[in-house]
Design a protein around this motif. Structure first.
Motif, PDB file in Angstrom:
ATOM      1  N   LEU A  59       2.303 -28.601  55.848  1.00 14.29           N
ATOM      2  CA  LEU A  59       1.457 -29.148  54.707  1.00 14.29           C
ATOM      3  C   LEU A  59       0.311 -28.546  54.143  1.00 14.29           C
ATOM      4  CD1 LEU A  59       1.501 -33.036  54.649  1.00 14.29           C
ATOM      5  CD2 LEU A  59       2.547 -31.576  52.693  1.00 14.29           C
ATOM      6  N   MET A 119       1.105 -24.172  53.257  1.00 20.69           N
ATOM      7  CA  MET A 119       1.208 -24.416  52.063  1.00 20.69           C
ATOM      8  C   MET A 119      -0.018 -24.355  50.856  1.00 20.69           C
ATOM      9  SD  MET A 119       4.102 -26.767  51.471  1.00 20.69           S
ATOM     10  CE  MET A 119       4.687 -27.301  49.587  1.00 20.69           C
ATOM     11  N   TYR A 161      -1.169 -21.318  51.725  1.00 16.45           N
ATOM     12  CA  TYR A 161      -1.438 -20.443  50.716  1.00 16.45           C
ATOM     13  C   TYR A 161      -2.028 -20.477  49.112  1.00 16.45           C
ATOM     14  CZ  TYR A 161       1.608 -16.905  49.575  1.00 16.45           C
ATOM     15  OH  TYR A 161       2.421 -15.286  49.036  1.00 16.45           O
ATOM     16  N   VAL A 162      -1.885 -21.825  48.795  1.00 10.96           N
ATOM     17  CA  VAL A 162      -2.533 -22.118  47.404  1.00 10.96           C
ATOM     18  C   VAL A 162      -3.680 -21.538  47.835  1.00 10.96           C
ATOM     19  CG1 VAL A 162      -3.135 -24.109  46.531  1.00 10.96           C
ATOM     20  CG2 VAL A 162      -0.750 -23.716  47.398  1.00 10.96           C
ATOM     21  N   GLY A 164      -3.458 -19.104  45.612  1.00 19.80           N
ATOM     22  CA  GLY A 164      -2.995 -19.975  44.361  1.00 19.80           C
ATOM     23  C   GLY A 164      -3.409 -20.014  42.626  1.00 19.80           C
ATOM     24  N   GLY A 165      -4.777 -18.772  42.799  1.00 24.00           N
ATOM     25  CA  GLY A 165      -5.451 -18.352  41.418  1.00 24.00           C
ATOM     26  C   GLY A 165      -5.402 -19.658  41.148  1.00 24.00           C
ATOM     27  N   PHE A 190      -9.315 -29.770  45.234  1.00 20.80           N
ATOM     28  CA  PHE A 190      -7.907 -29.323  45.874  1.00 20.80           C
ATOM     29  C   PHE A 190      -9.041 -28.619  47.331  1.00 20.80           C
ATOM     30  CE2 PHE A 190      -5.296 -27.159  47.970  1.00 20.80           C
ATOM     31  CZ  PHE A 190      -4.431 -27.519  48.769  1.00 20.80           C
ATOM     32  N   CYS A 202      -5.393 -30.391  57.411  1.00 22.99           N
ATOM     33  CA  CYS A 202      -6.879 -30.291  56.844  1.00 22.99           C
ATOM     34  C   CYS A 202      -7.725 -29.117  57.938  1.00 22.99           C
ATOM     35  CB  CYS A 202      -7.723 -30.860  56.437  1.00 22.99           C
ATOM     36  SG  CYS A 202      -7.804 -31.777  55.405  1.00 22.99           S
TER      37      CYS A 202
END
Lengths: 272, 293, 375
Positions: free
Chosen positions: A78, A81, A84-85, A89-90, A98, A143
């Protein structure tokens, strides 16, 4: 300035003495014959023997290990991910929220995180046990993982991914064949961090565990509240030994790879 | 589609397990002290509308907190303990970080490892280690009696002093690492330039080294102050009954008194107190990042 | 036109390989590419030249598929490529940073694209060996990217992007990271490889010398627009604007007012008390129109005696001399303060320079030596 001045030598000596003497005393007295932890009465390993026969501790250790493996593994997936986001993620709806949710748990007092999760689990009627601790640990350690991984991703040369796409990879293939192998060291250290955090955690586990699942820190805490005991010393010594071996190995490995990298660079310079 | 899943999975996880629980805490803190189990009134439902819900809200837990001196004292003493121990950690940690940065280059990775090693070791064990040292018949007293500095054993364990020692000890790596990384980057020729321009050693340190390690000092201080404020383990193991810290109060409110609404209210206020340093810390980090770019 | 000269752009029947049709690309408020149309033909070595931020990299990234145009259409071999993702395009790119995968060996880097096509194993093997040979990297096949030198990395990147035999190869500042000497050698190597493989190359560069050396045609860009698209010699000898004349090479720009004196013949009044200059121009100017005469320093002759029969003659004093070894550039100050640069080739080893500081000299050039440009 190759040699240390006397002042710096004194600072380092006192500093490291302060950091290490308590632990050294702890270790020494785990081998004490007497039940009294402050009076030396001869060498003995009997507390280790008692520890091995203490079923409650062993059970707790097993639960802790299970929780740590599961939570750190899910947290790594998680957290990677999420990293990466965050980095790639733009723009998307709620991006600020987030990233806020990623950073907030890092500074959130554990008592608050623990309390809020407990209230949630009660609210949805989830029985407290291994599952709830795993959920709780995953949430805060993902986190940490995402911070570690995103700091690596930030310095990642994006043209490597573009090159993979250019040479015919789908985005998923580009991630699997190029991005992941390169950021793997960061992902691994994220996992290790999550694992240690989970092993260590007392407060959040206390809130989210039930009678069916007691972790080692909870067990240690309730024993320690009653005072110092040689059995706990023995247990601590084992844990310190494991961590020390782990950290020293890790630093030797990084040192070796640094030496290798240096040699490669020299070879490359000569190749020119 | 794939991108959606990539964003949605961690997002939903955090919403469900971080934000929603938080909203629940907020809600319960505004509820009546009912039975020790949910549901608490008011239960929120969209049918009644937001206004009806707001009218039912009850700030009595907060009023109660404000009236009870215990909570005031606990907040203030948490702040005091966190502030003093941050200052102490800085005083103890700075010389170590400085010496590390001045140490020969081939030592530095080892020194770094020695600083980080305790950080990987169980927090609980590190706090526990001090119990044997600080107790009445502990090693510190034995040592001091042996040297003849004191005539009879001091009471250190279960006092605020023990809490200070515990915080300084456990949070020291957080202080040392950012200061060390600031000092390590410091160009040695700057000090030489300052001395060349007429500074004494001490002046050069005060006028060049300290300002240039300011960011490390600020970052380290926040990294100690923020967690110390909500600390629970250290005051409950090393502190006495007179050591009031808000994390411990929350714990006891919850586990001993089973008063969840009050525990939630304590949590909300603790968070409100933390918002200021957290925002300041974030801003400092951001400024530093921009400066590095 | 001579049939052996490669110049598909002059043949109206030739179909372009790439066609930009009124392409615009915006990033937020910023317009990177502004309504641009351009044809590039098969087997061309095409250079996009311009200062940083002129949009040349954006053009390349649109061809590779990393950006899509905000408006307009890009065709590759007659097909609109907008809906084709980068991994499905018969276009490969050599990145400015080379983007070599650090965890893979040179061999695996080159094989990377071939493996994505699920080619049979021995085909991949053959192709990789071929590429290694082409780029003279056989010895380094098993090394990792950080174990080889910068020049070798550049060749790995080239081999990797050529391995899939793309219709079009994009090169983003391919030589930017190399030092000057290596860069010059590599330019010729690039041209050889382009010729052997017959691939169409589009190169992005800010180095005008590099573009002049390698390219069959150059597009000079500025602020998202094409300033001129032409062969290197046309760009140098017949620049379309003052900007291009100034951007490519060294130039003297003299501003004045044009007056027609005959067919394609103009007189330029350029300074009070100075003889008008004479220039021929195929571009027509109305009387009294402001114009700029652009003249390259090597076309300005310098002499100690007043030359006879020269169309344009000016007198001045030597203000500065830049000795470059093969050439010397003289900065000559005219009585009105205007500075003109003249260049001579040092064809002989001489003990003493012909001119020295503060010498009075004559500058001269023919009517066709300069280009007359609108302002």
């Amino acid at each position: 300035m190759n040699r240390l001045s006397w002042f710096n030598t004194v600072s380092l000596t006192l500093g490291f003495a302060f950091l290490y003497i308590p632990m050294i005393i702890l270790i020494i007295f785990s081998f004490n014959e007497s039940k009294l932890v402050t009076v030396w009465a001869g060498f003995s390993t009997k507390w280790y023997g008692e520890l091995i026969n203490n079923e409650a501790f062993l059970n707790a250790a097993w639960v802790t290990l299970k929780v740590a493996v599961f939570s750190s593994t899910i947290a790594t997936v998680l957290g990677t991910m999420a990293a990466y986001v965050l980095v790639r993620g733009g723009r998307f709806l709620g991006r600020t929220l987030f990233s806020g949710m990623i950073y907030a748990p890092l500074v959130m007092p554990e008592v608050i995180t623990g309390l809020s999760l407990l209230l949630l689990f009660i609210g949805i009627g989830l029985d407290r046990g291994v599952l709830t601790i795993v959920l709780a640990h995953t949430t805060f350690s993902m986190c940490y993982v995402s911070v570690v991984v995103s700091s690596r991703l930030v310095t990642f040369d994006r043209s490597l991914e573009e090159a993979a796409l250019d040479l015919g990879c789908s985005p998923a293939q580009a991630f699997r064949l190029v991005t992941l192998p390169i950021i793997a060291p960061a992902v691994i250290s994220g996992w290790l961090l999550a694992f240690t955090l989970s092993l260590d955690d007392l407060v959040i586990a206390s809130f989210t565990s039930g009678p069916s699942a007691t972790t080692l820190p909870i067990k240690i805490f309730s024993a320690v509240r009653l005072g110092v005991s040689p059995e706990i010393n023995a247990l601590s010594t084992i844990m310190i030994a494991i961590v020390t071996i782990g950290v020293i190995t890790a630093s030797l490995v990084t040192k070796q790879s640094r030496v290798r990298a240096q040699r490669d660079e020299q070879a490359a310079a000569r190749a020119q | 589609m794939r991108r959606f899943a990539l964003i949605a999975i961690p997002y939903v996880w955090l919403l469900a397990l971080f934000l929603v629980p938080f909203v629940i805490v907020l809600k319960i803190s505004l509820s009546d002290i009912a039975l020790a189990i949910p549901p608490y009134t008011p239960t929120f439902s969209w049918d009644d509308g937001v206004w009806a819900f707001l009218k039912q809200l009850d700030f009595e837990n907060f009023t109660w907190l404000a009236q009870d001196a215990l909570y005031w004292k606990a907040y203030l003493s948490s702040l005091k303990i966190a502030l003093i121990s941050t200052a102490l950690t800085l005083i103890v940690g700075y010389p170590i970080a400085y010496a590390m940065a001045r140490a020969p280059e081939e030592w530095r990775p080892t020194l770094m490892m020695l600083i980080i090693l305790p950080f990987w070791t169980s927090f609980l064990i590190r706090v526990y280690a001090w119990m044997g040292i600080l107790s009445q018949e502990g090693f510190l007293n034995q040592f001091l009696l042996w040297t003849g500095l004191i005539g009879e054993p001091l009471t250190i364990l279960n006092t605020s002093t023990a809490v200070y020692i515990g915080i300084v000890y456990t949070y020291m790596p957080f202080m040392i690492l950012p200061i060390y990384s600031a000092l390590e980057r410091l160009d040695g020729s700057l000090i030489e330039a300052a001395e060349d321009l007429g500074c004494s050693r001490a002046q050069a340190f005060w006028l060049v080294t300290i300002p240039l390690s300011k960011n490390g000092i600020i970052a380290g201080s926040f990294l100690v102050f923020i967690p110390a404020l909500g600390e629970f383990v250290i005051p409950s193991l090393l502190g006495g009954s007179d050591t009031l810290m808000i994390g411990k109060v929350l714990w006891e409110e919850f586990f001993s008194n089973r008063d969840w609404p009050v525990a939630s209210a304590v949590a909300v206020i603790l968070l409100l107190i933390l918002v200021v340093p957290i925002v300041l810390f974030q801003r400092n980090q951001q400024k530093q990042q921009e400066a590095e770019q | 036109m001579n049939a052996t000269v490669f110049a598909p752009w002059v043949d109206p029947d030739e179909k372009p390989l790439i066609r930009f049709q009124n392409v615009t690309k915006r990033f937020g408020d910023f317009t990177a590419i502004d309504d641009l149309s351009l044809d590039i033909f098969e087997k061309e070595f095409f250079a996009l030249l311009g200062p940083s931020g002129c949009g040349k990299t954006t053009m390349m990234r649109m061809l590779a598929g990393f950006e899509s145009p905000s408006a307009g259409r890009i065709e590759l071999a007659g097909q609109n490529i907008a809906p084709v993702p980068p991994n499905k395009r018969a276009v490969n790119m050599m990145f400015q940073s080379y983007a070599l995968f650090p965890h893979l060996s040179v061999w695996d880097n080159i094989a990377f694209g071939l493996r994505r096509d699920n080619l049979p194993k021995h085909d991949i093997q053959d192709r990789v060996e071929e590429m290694l040979k082409l780029t003279r990297l056989e010895k380094f096949a098993r090394r990792k990217p950080h174990q080889i030198s910068g020049g070798q990395r550049q060749r790995v990147a080239l081999a990797r992007s050529l391995a899939k035999a793309p219709k079009l190869l994009l090169l983003d500042e391919p030589l930017g990271a190399l030092d000057k000497k290596l860069r010059q050698d590599t330019q010729f190597e690039l041209m050889d490889i382009q010729e052997t493989t017959g691939t169409t190359f589009v190169i992005v560069t800010h180095d005008q010398e590099e573009a002049m050396t390698v390219a069959s045609r150059i597009a000079v860009m500025d602020e998202g627009k094409l300033m001129q698209v032409a062969t290197p010699d046309e760009i140098y000898e017949a620049p379309a604007t003052v900007y291009i004349a100034d951007f490519i090479g060294d130039v003297n720009i003299i501003e004045g007012r044009a007056r027609a004196t005959g067919e394609n013949q103009y007189q330029i009044d350029w300074a009070e008390g100075q003889q008008p200059l004479i220039a021929s121009s195929t571009r027509s100017f109305s009387n009294d129109q402001t114009c700029h005469l652009a003249i390259r320093p090597e076309k300005v002759a310098i002499s100690s005696e007043r030359p006879e029969n020269a169309a344009n003659v000016l007198q001045g004093t030597v203000h500065d001399i830049a000795y470059l070894g093969n050439l010397s550039t003289y900065h000559v100050k005219l009585p009105n303060g205007h500075m003109i640069k003249a260049q001579t080739a040092n064809t002989r080893r001489i003990a003493r320079r012909s001119f020295t500081w503060e010498d009075t000299v004559w500058l001269s050039w023919t009517a066709t030596a300069g280009v007359l440009l609108e302002s």
